[in-house]
Structure formats: C-alpha cells, structure tokens
Design a protein around this motif. Structure first.
Motif, mmCIF file in Angstrom:
data_model
loop_
_atom_site.group_PDB
_atom_site.id
_atom_site.type_symbol
_atom_site.label_atom_id
_atom_site.label_comp_id
_atom_site.label_asym_id
_atom_site.label_seq_id
_atom_site.Cartn_x
_atom_site.Cartn_y
_atom_site.Cartn_z
ATOM 1 N N UNK A 224 0.809 -1.246 -0.021
ATOM 2 C CA UNK A 224 -0.117 0.059 0.133
ATOM 3 C C UNK A 224 0.919 1.449 -0.105
ATOM 4 N N UNK A 225 0.504 2.078 -1.189
ATOM 5 C CA UNK A 225 1.441 3.224 -1.129
ATOM 6 C C UNK A 225 0.688 4.323 -1.130
ATOM 7 N N UNK A 226 0.770 5.530 -0.543
ATOM 8 C CA UNK A 226 -0.157 6.470 -0.264
ATOM 9 C C UNK A 226 -0.150 7.505 -1.504
ATOM 10 N N UNK A 227 0.831 7.316 -2.299
ATOM 11 C CA UNK A 227 1.065 7.877 -3.627
ATOM 12 C C UNK A 227 1.194 9.375 -3.287
ATOM 13 N N UNK A 228 1.384 10.215 -4.666
ATOM 14 C CA UNK A 228 1.724 11.497 -4.792
ATOM 15 C C UNK A 228 0.521 12.293 -4.240
ATOM 16 N N UNK A 229 -0.751 12.062 -4.336
ATOM 17 C CA UNK A 229 -1.702 13.054 -3.989
ATOM 18 C C UNK A 229 -2.864 11.989 -3.238
ATOM 19 N N UNK A 230 -2.655 12.272 -1.742
ATOM 20 C CA UNK A 230 -3.989 11.459 -0.949
ATOM 21 C C UNK A 230 -4.926 12.171 -1.374
ATOM 22 N N UNK A 231 -6.233 11.599 -0.995
ATOM 23 C CA UNK A 231 -7.551 12.256 -1.196
ATOM 24 C C UNK A 231 -7.931 12.948 -0.102
ATOM 25 N N UNK A 232 -7.001 14.053 -0.064
ATOM 26 C CA UNK A 232 -7.742 15.220 0.904
ATOM 27 C C UNK A 232 -8.237 16.329 0.358
ATOM 28 N N UNK A 233 -8.833 17.146 1.003
ATOM 29 C CA UNK A 233 -9.827 18.335 0.372
ATOM 30 C C UNK A 233 -8.884 19.271 0.052
ATOM 31 N N UNK A 234 -8.655 19.509 -1.394
ATOM 32 C CA UNK A 234 -7.888 20.518 -2.086
ATOM 33 C C UNK A 234 -8.741 21.840 -2.262
ATOM 34 N N UNK A 235 -9.735 21.776 -1.933
ATOM 35 C CA UNK A 235 -10.675 23.169 -1.912
ATOM 36 C C UNK A 235 -10.346 24.130 -0.913
#
Length: 284
Positions: free
Chosen positions: A272-283
């Motif tokens: 499991x890799x968290x990746x470059x862009x975790x799905x947090x609120x970018x707004x």
C-alpha cells in the motif's frame, strides 16, 4: 488483464466543470476496458440534470455500465416518487437496464439497483431477494477463472474510521450468496469516501475473502474532506491493483495505490502506497 475505471457520485447539477474535463482527460489517458458508474449521476433528479449526465456519457469512448443512486430519485416531486415511476428520467436519459451485466472471457460485472423510493429514509439503499437470486443466476455457472464483480450505489463495508456507518439494508441476506458464488470484488459509492479493504475484516461471518473498493465523488462540489477522485482497477490474476486517481486542483494524479494477491480463497494485501496525492480536500 483488464483495466476498469470505477467512478461514482457525479452529481450533475452540482459539479465542477474543470473536474469533469479533467476526469475525461484522465480516462482517455488510461483507456479502461470498461467504466463502472455506481450511481448518483445527478443532484436532484431533474430533466435538465439528466440531460447533462447524458451528454457526459456520450463523451465516453469506452463501454460502460451504470446503476442509479438515491439522488437519481425525485425528492420533492412526491407524485413521481410514489405514484409514478421514480426512475422515469433515469431510464429515458441514462439507461432502461437497472441491472446491467458484462461478461467476457476474464471478468463478469453485475450492477444492482439499491436505490429505493418507498423506504422511510430513501437516502439509504436496500437489496432484495430477487436481486440476491440474480447474483446466483449470473455467477453460479461461470468458469472459476472468471473474476466476478458486483457494483451497487450503497456500500457493504463501512469506512475504517467510521464502523457505525449505515450499510445497504438487508446486506446480511446477500452475503451468503456473494460468498457461495465466488464474488471477488464489491464496488460502491454514496459516502464520497475513497477506501478499500477485505469484507471479512468487518463481516466476520464471511469465510471467503471478498475485496471492497469504495469511490469518492468524481466530479461534485459536495466534498466530504476529500478531493474528487475515482478508481483505476487492474485485474491481472492472481493480482489486483487499485489506484485512487485524485484531483490535484489542476488534473487527476496518483493517490493511494493498493496491491492485493489471491492465495487460494484469500485476498492478501501485498503493498500500500499513499501516492503523490492523497484524497484530501484540495479546496480548503
């Protein structure tokens, strides 16, 4: 090998046009064999919103399967909701098939409509005995090497940080059928949360391993502390890779990536890799 795109909760009528264009561009880059859309195509079940959703679907150059969600049922028009067909506009603009099916030499994908207009709180979904029978009818006689997927709008597995989340009603009736006919993967939306896991970690009565992947909202502005996102799923037995594609503010980029491997009847998390862009609120 099959590549699937799992998108959910589009909510036309309350979308970000930039995200819609970004989603289409990212799908073109990945070129999935099949797009699976797990409900809530519109925000308020109005004709104009369904027309927008239809226009989006017509821009997809890939095969797709779709089921409705609770937002695809009218809220305030009680005549349409209770006395007439609550899926009238959905059937006219999206699909008349509320239980779509795709079967090829490698995968079998079945959609089930869990949206209900007659239950007290129609935001919650339900599965019925006829749908459970259809699961057995579709999957029981398929060759054992075929990878089997069921997708619904409402979830079978809660988020790991919210185990009290309400699941699709009568799910306990469906679990034995899902297990007996060898379903490998359950896909859903509704919660606007992206996560994955193994069904038996929560439903301890399930002896056979079944993976679950939830999709966030793909294009809506109705975010719940996560950015817009969708899933790219690669099935290359005995492995499955689930990549969350998360909106960065400019485009969709790689979020968390999970790799599972099947060992007998068990799916085991390999990486499991968290990746470059975790799905947090970018707004924010």
């Amino acid at each position: 090998m099959r590549t699937l795109a799992h998108i959910s909760d589009l909510h036309f009528g309350r979308i970000d046009p930039r995200v819609v264009e970004g989603l289409l561009a990212d799908l073109m880059a990945h070129r999935p064999d099949l797009v699976i859309i797990s409900g809530d195509l519109v925000q308020r079940a109005r004709r104009s919103m369904f027309r927008e959703a239809r226009a989006f679907l017509e821009r997809l150059p890939f095969p797709y399967l779709v089921v409705p969600g609770n937002h695809d049922i009218p809220v305030f028009n009680v005549v349409r909701r209770f006395l007439l067909d609550p899926f009238r506009y959905y059937k006219r603009y999206i699909s008349r098939d509320l239980s779509p099916l795709h079967v090829d030499s490698e995968i079998a994908v079945l959609g089930l409509n869990t949206a209900r207009s007659v239950i007290l709180d129609f935001s919650h979904g339900r599965i019925n005995r006829a749908q459970i029978a259809r699961i057995r009818e579709v999957f029981d006689d398929l060759p054992p090497h075929v990878f089997k997927i069921v997708f619904t709008h409402h979830p079978f597995l809660p988020p790991p940080d919210a185990p009290w989340t309400r699941l699709v009603d009568r799910h306990k009736l469906a679990l034995p059928a899902l297990e007996a006919c060898g379903v490998d993967l359950l896909l859903a939306g509704h919660l606007h949360r992206a996560y994955s896991g193994e069904l038996a970690t929560f439903h301890t009565q399930v002896a056979r391993s079944i993976l679950v992947a939830q999709a966030s909202t793909a294009t809506s502005t109705r975010l719940r502390n996560e950015a817009n996102a969708y899933n790219i799923i690669t099935v290359a037995m005995p492995e499955l890779t689930l990549e969350v594609r998360s909106w960065t503010g400019e485009a969709f980029g790689r979020g968390p990536l999970s790799t599972y491997r099947k060992d007998g009847h068990r799916w085991l998390l390999q990486e499991r890799d968290i990746g470059e862009f975790a799905p947090t609120d970018t707004t924010a």
